[in-house]
Design a protein around this motif. Structure first.
Motif, mmCIF file in Angstrom:
data_model
loop_
_atom_site.group_PDB
_atom_site.id
_atom_site.type_symbol
_atom_site.label_atom_id
_atom_site.label_comp_id
_atom_site.label_asym_id
_atom_site.label_seq_id
_atom_site.Cartn_x
_atom_site.Cartn_y
_atom_site.Cartn_z
ATOM 1 N N PRO A 25 -2.019 -5.910 1.275
ATOM 2 C CA PRO A 25 -2.764 -4.958 2.103
ATOM 3 C C PRO A 25 -2.205 -3.544 2.062
ATOM 4 O O PRO A 25 -2.843 -2.623 2.552
ATOM 5 N N ALA A 61 -7.150 -9.743 3.399
ATOM 6 C CA ALA A 61 -6.385 -9.616 2.154
ATOM 7 C C ALA A 61 -5.883 -10.966 1.656
ATOM 8 O O ALA A 61 -5.875 -11.232 0.444
ATOM 9 N N LEU A 73 -3.989 -0.899 -1.339
ATOM 10 C CA LEU A 73 -5.456 -0.796 -1.272
ATOM 11 C C LEU A 73 -5.838 0.677 -1.389
ATOM 12 O O LEU A 73 -5.479 1.489 -0.542
ATOM 13 N N ARG A 87 -8.368 -5.217 4.517
ATOM 14 C CA ARG A 87 -7.012 -5.495 5.003
ATOM 15 C C ARG A 87 -6.985 -6.764 5.858
ATOM 16 O O ARG A 87 -6.042 -7.556 5.774
ATOM 17 N N LEU A 135 -4.255 -10.551 -1.846
ATOM 18 C CA LEU A 135 -4.033 -9.129 -2.068
ATOM 19 C C LEU A 135 -2.905 -8.605 -1.194
ATOM 20 O O LEU A 135 -2.638 -9.136 -0.109
#
Length: 290
Positions: A144, A137, A147, A134, A142
């Motif tokens: 977060p 990320a 996940l 996180r 990504l």
């Protein structure tokens, strides 16, 4: 002694050469909470039966990063291999699964958590891994809040524990990273073990279900000696009206990963992909409040 050390290093390199990961991230910058041994590389066991690479003696927990070769969907997953909390079936239930997730566009992280016989420290490692991803990320572009975790056998136990004990401070924080949420946004438990250690094979007491327990996908078989774990976990989630999907086949046994030649191994990936697409990939909204 020097020859023995050289053999160990060669075994480690052999194990890692099977992983097409792009990077290895170590979880703990200094002292590893709850660890009494010095940090050193994991040891590959001499047992390669079933064409499985087994790691043990993990004292410096890490994540092996697998990035998709094609477009990323922005979601990510931490993979927890099984092995009875004694070893890690690192290729069969780790690297091979990561490559499958990459094909779906996920960024995958294979967790080398502490073994042998370190069940509670293993939870520290997974919680720290969730927070680490996180915190970084943006490095992999990504989301977060998308996940998840997936675990096999003992790794399924570990994923279940992370999915139910995320509100606990299980270890003393070591830096600012530990202020982030350790709650996975979704969980897949594939032939999980040790979830029925309560009275009369009921749900293991440490698995505290709540309204914030993330959605679960469970897969098991009737001829698996640990098959009751999937049933009691699904029953507990159902009793509290929590989101759960259970698939239970008559045959398949235990420890099959996703290798061809076993009906269960060939079945669960397709079912999991459909569940992931509906829950994670076709839904742009957060799965549940953090």
């Amino acid at each position: 002694m020097k020859t023995c050390f050289t053999c160990i290093i060669l075994l480690i390199f052999s194990a890692m050469s099977n992983a097409q990961g792009t990077d290895t991230l170590y979880l703990w910058p200094g002292t590893v909470p709850g660890e009494t041994e010095a940090k050193h590389p994991p040891v590959q066991t001499a047992n390669n039966s079933g064409n499985v690479t087994r790691l043990t003696d993990v004292t410096d927990p890490a994540l092996v990063v697998f990035e998709p070769k094609g477009p990323s969907n922005g979601a990510s997953v931490i993979i927890c291999p099984g092995g009875g909390y004694n070893i890690l079936a690192i290729d069969k239930e780790g690297y091979e699964v990561a490559e499958w997730f990459n094909q779906l566009g996920f960024t995958a992280f294979v967790l080398q958590y502490r073994v042998p016989d370190k069940r509670e420290p293993a939870l520290y490692d997974l919680q720290r891994a969730i927070r680490l991803i996180r915190s970084r990320a943006s490095d992999w572009k990504l989301d977060p809040k998308r996940l998840g975790v997936i675990g096999f056998s003992a790794g399924g136990s570990l994923a279940a524990r992370a999915s139910t004990r995320f509100g606990e401070r299980t270890y003393t924080p070591v830096d600012a990273l530990d202020s982030l949420s350790a709650r996975p946004d979704f969980a897949l438990l594939i032939y999980p073990a040790y979830l029925d250690e309560g009275k009369d094979r009921s749900l293991t007491p440490e698995l505290s279900l709540s309204e914030h327990t993330p959605p679960q996908f469970l897969f098991g078989t009737a001829d698996d000696p640990y098959g009751n774990s999937s049933l009691v976990m699904a029953g507990g989630l159902r009793d509290q009206n929590l989101p759960v999907t259970l698939h239970f086949l008559s045959e398949g046994g235990h420890g099959y990963g996703m290798r061809k030649g076993n009906l269960a191994a060939e079945t669960w990936p397709g079912l999991a992909e459909k569940w992931l697409r509906q829950l994670v990939l076709d839904n742009s909204q957060p799965l549940m409040p953090q």
